[in-house]
Design an enzyme around this catalytic site. Structure first.
Site, PDB file in Angstrom:
ATOM      1  N   SER A 295       0.891  -1.171   0.000  1.00  0.00           N
ATOM      2  CA  SER A 295       0.000   0.000   0.000  1.00  0.00           C
ATOM      3  C   SER A 295       0.919   1.207   0.000  1.00  0.00           C
ATOM      4  O   SER A 295       2.072   1.121   0.458  1.00  0.00           O
ATOM      5  CB  SER A 295      -0.852   0.006   1.274  1.00  0.00           C
TER       6      SER A 295
ATOM      7  N   TYR B  86      -2.477  -0.644  10.506  1.00  0.00           N
ATOM      8  CA  TYR B  86      -2.319  -0.752   9.045  1.00  0.00           C
ATOM      9  C   TYR B  86      -0.991  -0.125   8.616  1.00  0.00           C
ATOM     10  O   TYR B  86      -0.223  -0.735   7.877  1.00  0.00           O
ATOM     11  CB  TYR B  86      -3.491  -0.067   8.343  1.00  0.00           C
TER      12      TYR B  86
ATOM     13  N   LYS C 175       1.995  -2.426   7.073  1.00  0.00           N
ATOM     14  CA  LYS C 175       2.315  -2.249   5.653  1.00  0.00           C
ATOM     15  C   LYS C 175       3.780  -1.834   5.491  1.00  0.00           C
ATOM     16  O   LYS C 175       4.431  -2.219   4.521  1.00  0.00           O
ATOM     17  CB  LYS C 175       1.346  -1.265   4.994  1.00  0.00           C
TER      18      LYS C 175
HETATM   19  N1  LIG Z   1      -8.556  -0.618  -1.325  1.00  0.00           N
HETATM   20  C1  LIG Z   1      -7.545   0.208  -1.124  1.00  0.00           C
HETATM   21  O1  LIG Z   1      -7.715   1.438  -1.088  1.00  0.00           O
HETATM   22  C2  LIG Z   1      -6.151  -0.339  -0.954  1.00  0.00           C
HETATM   23  C3  LIG Z   1      -5.072   0.543  -1.066  1.00  0.00           C
HETATM   24  C4  LIG Z   1      -3.769   0.053  -0.899  1.00  0.00           C
HETATM   25  C5  LIG Z   1      -3.563  -1.288  -0.657  1.00  0.00           C
HETATM   26  N2  LIG Z   1      -4.639  -2.125  -0.543  1.00  0.00           N
HETATM   27  C6  LIG Z   1      -4.357  -3.532  -0.259  1.00  0.00           C
HETATM   28  O2  LIG Z   1      -4.893  -4.331  -1.284  1.00  0.00           O
HETATM   29  C7  LIG Z   1      -5.116  -5.660  -0.793  1.00  0.00           C
HETATM   30  C8  LIG Z   1      -6.476  -6.125  -1.235  1.00  0.00           C
HETATM   31  O3  LIG Z   1      -7.456  -5.324  -0.601  1.00  0.00           O
HETATM   32  P1  LIG Z   1      -8.782  -4.804  -1.337  1.00  0.00           P
HETATM   33  O4  LIG Z   1      -8.699  -3.345  -1.410  1.00  0.00           O
HETATM   34  O5  LIG Z   1      -9.026  -5.599  -2.566  1.00  0.00           O
HETATM   35  O6  LIG Z   1      -9.877  -5.085  -0.219  1.00  0.00           O
HETATM   36  P2  LIG Z   1     -10.879  -6.309  -0.009  1.00  0.00           P
HETATM   37  O7  LIG Z   1     -11.329  -6.175   1.388  1.00  0.00           O
HETATM   38  O8  LIG Z   1     -11.866  -6.331  -1.117  1.00  0.00           O
HETATM   39  O9  LIG Z   1      -9.942  -7.599  -0.203  1.00  0.00           O
HETATM   40  C9  LIG Z   1      -9.169  -8.164   0.816  1.00  0.00           C
HETATM   41  C10 LIG Z   1      -9.477  -9.641   0.817  1.00  0.00           C
HETATM   42  O10 LIG Z   1      -8.575 -10.302   1.703  1.00  0.00           O
HETATM   43  C11 LIG Z   1      -9.311 -11.363   2.304  1.00  0.00           C
HETATM   44  N3  LIG Z   1      -8.645 -11.812   3.516  1.00  0.00           N
HETATM   45  C12 LIG Z   1      -8.425 -11.117   4.662  1.00  0.00           C
HETATM   46  N4  LIG Z   1      -7.800 -11.896   5.554  1.00  0.00           N
HETATM   47  C13 LIG Z   1      -7.581 -13.097   4.965  1.00  0.00           C
HETATM   48  C14 LIG Z   1      -6.954 -14.308   5.373  1.00  0.00           C
HETATM   49  N5  LIG Z   1      -6.451 -14.447   6.586  1.00  0.00           N
HETATM   50  N6  LIG Z   1      -6.917 -15.329   4.491  1.00  0.00           N
HETATM   51  C15 LIG Z   1      -7.471 -15.220   3.251  1.00  0.00           C
HETATM   52  N7  LIG Z   1      -8.067 -14.103   2.816  1.00  0.00           N
HETATM   53  C16 LIG Z   1      -8.118 -13.051   3.659  1.00  0.00           C
HETATM   54  C17 LIG Z   1     -10.684 -10.756   2.583  1.00  0.00           C
HETATM   55  O11 LIG Z   1     -11.680 -11.739   2.805  1.00  0.00           O
HETATM   56  C18 LIG Z   1     -10.905  -9.939   1.308  1.00  0.00           C
HETATM   57  O12 LIG Z   1     -11.628 -10.642   0.316  1.00  0.00           O
HETATM   58  C19 LIG Z   1      -4.917  -5.568   0.722  1.00  0.00           C
HETATM   59  O13 LIG Z   1      -3.652  -6.078   1.068  1.00  0.00           O
HETATM   60  C20 LIG Z   1      -4.984  -4.076   0.993  1.00  0.00           C
HETATM   61  O14 LIG Z   1      -4.298  -3.715   2.152  1.00  0.00           O
HETATM   62  C21 LIG Z   1      -5.913  -1.680  -0.701  1.00  0.00           C
END
Ligand SMILES: NC(=O)c1ccc[n+]([C@@H]2O[C@H](COP(=O)([O-])OP(=O)(O)OC[C@H]3O[C@@H](n4cnc5c(N)ncnc54)[C@H](O)[C@@H]3O)[C@@H](O)[C@H]2O)c1
Length: 258
Positions: free
Chosen positions: A136, A149, A153
């Site tokens: 992130s 977070y 990260k």
């Molecule tokens: N959405 C944003 O703004 C953003 C920005 C920067 C980074 N990210 C990162 O992107 C990645 C994906 O997030 P997203 O935005 O698609 O959100 P999201 O919540 O849609 O996806 C995250 C997924 O991880 C799964 N998950 C959580 N813990 C788990 C575990 N122990 N085992 C298996 N699955 C698990 C959840 O069920 C979920 O489906 C994350 O690492 C998040 O930190 C997101």
């Protein structure tokens, strides 16, 4: 060195929605063979849509990661690309409960460490393997409103960097995906910080396209928001100025009652 997705064996964690599902759709379109993992049962629908294999369960704990990698190898043969993408983003500061700190550490950092531990012996033996860590921009900068977070990260970024520094000359490639806001369930759930990022938030499909173009290239950091490179440079060059700016933003949020 770039990664050929056609016929590649790819594992994506957190593929039940958001960025993980978008990566899966884009990689499938490019001919990858996929194992999709998530705690969320919805991953079965994504896998069915793409002719992929679903693994429903924990992809962070020691047993969960070992099971996922063993099952993936039985479906794919050796894994070519591992996307450690699952993540959690609890709101809270230093006063977040112990179990929240621990579970955020497990998913956002230790899941990556455990996957690398299981993957490396075979990857080093054949001199090839690609590890994509979804980190992130919070791992390069910080995020307002969530200490667990921000800290985890930074940990994930440190681990990805360490992996590449240690194994690059042995054929292992590692990249860290560091977006700011992406329009997923997570962005909706992180309160004021999410609202702050909404204006510049990208679609997960756009992020998946950026990742696919960058996969296996020379850039360690994959930055779907290019301005993050500038923020990162400013943070390094004039840390006090950067901290003052972030604190100003924090005070603005507080004044707005968020
Ligand atoms: N959405 C944003 O703004 C953003 C920005 C920067 C980074 N990210 C990162 O992107 C990645 C994906 O997030 P997203 O935005 O698609 O959100 P999201 O919540 O849609 O996806 C995250 C997924 O991880 C799964 N998950 C959580 N813990 C788990 C575990 N122990 N085992 C298996 N699955 C698990 C959840 O069920 C979920 O489906 C994350 O690492 C998040 O930190 C997101």
């Amino acid at each position: 060195m770039s990664v050929q997705l056609s016929n590649a064996g790819v594992v994506i964690t957190g593929a039940g929605g958001g960025i993980g599902a978008a990566l899966a759709r884009r990689f499938a379109a490019d001919g990858a063979r996929l194992v999709l993992a998530d705690l969320d049962e919805g991953v079965r629908d994504v896998a069915a849509e793409l002719g992929a294999h679903a693994v429903v369960g924990d992809a962070a704990g020691e047993a969960g990661v070992a099971d996922l990698i063993a099952r993936s190898r039985s479906v794919l043969g050796e894994i070519d690309v591992y996307c450690a993408n699952a993540g959690v983003a609890p709101i809270g500061g230093a006063d977040s409960p112990e179990d929240v700190w621990a579970s955020t550490w497990e998913v956002n950092v230790m899941a990556h460490v455990r996957a690398a531990r299981a993957l490396l012996p075979a990857w080093l033996a054949r001199g090839r393997g690609h590890f994509l860590a979804t980190v992130s921009a919070a791992g390069l900068l910080t995020t307002l409103g969530s200490a667990p977070y921000s800290v985890t990260k930074h940990g994930a970024l440190a681990f990805a960097e360490w992996l590449l520094v240690t194994y690059k000359h042995r054929g292992i490639s590692v990249q860290a995906l560091c977006p700011q806001g992406v329009r997923t369930r997570m962005l909706d759930s992180v309160g004021p910080a999410g609202a702050l990022m909404l204006a510049s938030a990208l679609t997960p499909e756009f992020v998946a396209d950026v990742v696919t173009d960058a996969l296996g290239g020379d850039q360690f950091l994959i930055l779907p928001h290019p301005e993050v490179a500038q923020y990162y440079a400013t943070r390094a060059a004039d840390n006090e100025h950067w901290i003052a700016g972030m604190n100003k933003l924090q005070r603005k949020l507080e004044a707005a009652g968020t």
